[in-house]
Design a protein around this motif. Structure first.
Motif, short mmCIF file in Angstrom:
data_model
loop_
_atom_site.label_atom_id
_atom_site.label_comp_id
_atom_site.label_asym_id
_atom_site.label_seq_id
_atom_site.Cartn_x
_atom_site.Cartn_y
_atom_site.Cartn_z
N ASP A 197 38.27 39.98 43.84
CA ASP A 197 38.29 41.08 42.88
C ASP A 197 39.52 40.97 41.96
OD1 ASP A 197 37.78 43.43 41.58
OD2 ASP A 197 38.66 44.69 43.14
N GLY A 199 40.60 43.41 40.08
CA GLY A 199 41.15 44.74 39.79
C GLY A 199 40.70 45.20 38.41
N THR A 200 41.47 46.10 37.82
CA THR A 200 41.07 46.66 36.53
C THR A 200 41.48 45.76 35.38
OG1 THR A 200 43.17 47.83 36.47
CG2 THR A 200 41.28 49.03 37.34
N PHE A 201 42.32 44.75 35.65
CA PHE A 201 42.93 44.04 34.53
C PHE A 201 42.41 42.63 34.33
CE2 PHE A 201 45.80 41.92 37.53
CZ PHE A 201 45.81 42.82 38.57
N SER A 202 41.50 42.17 35.20
CA SER A 202 41.03 40.80 35.07
C SER A 202 39.68 40.67 35.77
CB SER A 202 42.05 39.85 35.70
OG SER A 202 41.85 38.55 35.25
N LYS A 203 38.87 39.69 35.35
CA LYS A 203 37.57 39.52 35.99
C LYS A 203 37.74 39.11 37.45
CE LYS A 203 32.98 37.52 35.40
NZ LYS A 203 32.19 36.42 34.83
N LYS A 269 49.63 43.98 32.39
CA LYS A 269 49.66 45.17 33.24
C LYS A 269 51.08 45.67 33.50
CE LYS A 269 48.31 46.48 37.99
NZ LYS A 269 47.65 47.78 37.89
#
Lengths: 412, 412
Positions: A197, A199-203, A269
């Motif tokens: 995963d 997270g919110t900042f990368s695929k 980030k």
């Protein structure tokens, strides 16, 4: 001298440990359990840990990493700036009697990013990479996997700084990932690059996973025997019929594995949290783009013990073994001369000078797992010869001194 | 390459530091202040720290110390067993969300003594000495002396185990104290052996004190110029007209000093707390007798900066300097060839390839304090020569390559 070594082997594995790595490492005298999830590295254990960390250090230096040493006591304000003071549940918090509050560092984005404010201001300062090998802390709810999941652990973390995502991608894929693979290979491990995963900042982020019977993770490998490319996905992101990101195939093999590294394209980030910007060639201000590259070195020691052992004990790969030769004298024979000879030639020797039976000494040698066992007995001494046996082979050879040195040096 | 070094010198000393060592080390880019009393070692600083720690390591190995690495998270129960959980006011305490309480180790008697329970059982196991070089923590009320008094610091601590006080005395006086003096001498420091309070368990403990203008301690030296022996007493135990314990003289010289080591004859204080006993030759059970030998390695770095500097910056002794040569290219000249030549011959070089004025580069070189400054300019390049200057001398020599190597290697 084993008689004065700050370690004693135990007759049995400790009953309060369920993980194979902890059972072996404690029974053989490499580590001592101070409390749940907290281990002291005894002299034998520190020797292995230092060899692991030196391999990591060499490969991080080779990719331009500058070694530094950041602090464990990290100001609350820095963690509030990234919203992780409340957001990260494994964070140990320390309250000073004198008013300060600290996070006990589980990672160092909150330190390295503000430190870079004094250093990076122009595109001319980029790219840069810094790393440290250091003790870290996590308030783990369950600490039952020996050295694989602890509250205090050793870790290498490298941080890279770039002018744009393209430069980060290049460093991440072409420089950092190959360096990681080289490190594992030097320790005799095959590690699968595993998508995880982002997270919110990368695929994606990426893990490196080693197949282990008792591994705590499940991964899906794009299966080489079925023509796959070896890329893996971890359980959290895997879906049936997924196509491999790399080769497009859909044949996956499920495997138990243990994570031995974890890398993240952080992008902007953390630079956003601390306003880490630089002046570009065209005079505009831009966010510095970052990557983070973790590798648990004490965890690696646990994984190596899980991966390389038999029913009698550990079988260390030579590159990380605490010593190269376990020299054993039996009964009334003395191995003192050959000990001094080996030391003089720079060979690392653990000299078993204890007054114990041959059976006890051989059992300890198998348990500790040093690559070459060399025995001096009355019988061998009479013939001016030595019995040499590799830990991972059954064959015992009776050889003279010249041949002994030849065998020991073959792989160094 | 200095242009890509993770450190930048500052035009001025930081205004929030009053201690000379912190002002110099921050301005020159050796350390970064994360919060009051907590410093990160930047690449230059870690190089100095590692050199200090390697000198300490060599001398501890030379006196039979076995290196290990103990944990920072120490169980509350162990500290209750020695009554120091409530008794030691500088103790940082950490509370896990999962119920455990820990002391954040400022010292390791509470870990090493129970660890020895598994290892020491007979007189045959004694004597033994173990040590570590590791990060420690103290909840200091005032952290205003730079690296001399911090909340997080690096320290070497050695623990010795003996069958009786006579054996401890011998190790303490004949082995440990000379090893300490050797360490300081290798760093260019003169340290006075200083009698200090022995607590409830011994007449004296001993400090090692270095005379420093801004030293935070006051000591009284049995004054060598007045025929004294050089032994000192610290202020806490000194009384007017005291006779010197060593030579009986009563001529004392008062001096400001900084402590760079602290050793204690613990005797059976901690073995009693943890019931660390052994079976003697005659079959009786006896307390193991212990000694403890501390030396703050990051503090030593601060003391070295206090002791060795002038108005322009630090003057590192060669044995602990971050690099041996500061190679500076000016204007349009290139020092690349000589850089590669020096590196090839194993010389540690910081290569100032930055596009700055000669004045700025020389000022930075003086501030950073590397022993040899070597300059390549258009003028020197024309003559195929190099300008070499020692940091602690004013004289500049114009020399050819052969002479340059001769000068640099003279002391190595």
């Amino acid at each position: 001298m084993q008689s004065k070594l700050f370690a004693k082997t135990r007759k049995e594995a400790p009953k309060d440990e369920t993980a194979v790595n902890a059972q072996l490492l404690i029974q053989a005298g490499f580590v001592n359990k101070d409390s749940a999830g907290v281990y002291t590295f005894l002299p034998l254990g520190l020797r292995v840990l230092s060899k692991i960390e030196n391999i990591v250090r060499e490969e991080m230096n080779a990719i331009g990493g500058q070694e530094m040493l950041m602090s464990a006591l990290q100001p609350k304000e820095n963690w509030q700036a990234t919203t992780r003071w409340e957001g990260l549940d494994i964070l140990f918090k320390v309250i000073s009697r004198h008013g300060s509050e600290y996070a006990l560092g589980p990672t160092h984005e909150e330190i390295v990013t503000p430190a870079a404010l004094n250093i990076i201001s122009s595109y001319k300062d980029l790219p840069l990479a810094v790393y440290q090998i250091q003790t870290k802390f996590r308030d783990e709810p369950r600490a039952k996997s020996g050295l694989l999941r602890t509250r205090e652990f050793r870790m290498k973390d490298l941080y890279s700084f770039h002018k744009d995502e393209k430069d980060l991608d290049k460093y991440y894929n072409k420089i950092a990932i190959p360096a990681y693979q080289k490190i594992y290979k030097r320790m005799g491990l095959e590690a699968f690059l595993t998508e995880a995963d982002g997270g919110t900042f990368s695929k994606f982020s990426h893990e490196f996973q080693v197949e282990i019977e008792n591994g705590e993770d499940i991964i899906y490998i794009c299966n080489p025997p079925a023509g796959g490319c070896g890329l893996a996905k971890n359980k959290e992101i895997f879906k049936d019929n997924d196509e491999c990101t790399n080769c497009g195939k859909t044949e996956w093999r499920e495997a138990n594995a243990s994570e031995v590294g974890n890398i993240f394209p952080l992008k902007n980030k953390y630079s956003k949290s601390f306003n880490l910007i630089y002046t570009a060639e065209d005079g505009t201000k831009k966010d510095v783009i970052m990557g983070c590259y973790g590798m648990g070195t004490s965890r690696l020691m646990g994984v190596l013990a899980e991966r390389f052992h038999d029913q009698d004990g550990i079988i260390w790969p030579e590159s990380v073994a605490p010593f190269k030769v376990h020299l054993i004298e039996l009964n009334n024979a003395s191995a003192k001369n050959i000990y001094e000879d080996l030391i003089k030639h720079g060979v690392e020797v653990l000299y078993d000078d204890r007054e114990l039976s041959p059976g006890e000494k051989f059992a300890d040698a198998d348990l500790i797992g040093i690559p070459y066992r060399v025995v001096v007995s009355e019988k061998t001494a009479e013939q001016n010869k030595f019995e040499v046996k590799k830990r991972d082979e059954d064959k015992i050879k009776l050889v003279d001194k010249e041949e002994l040195f030849r065998i020991i040096r073959m792989n160094s």
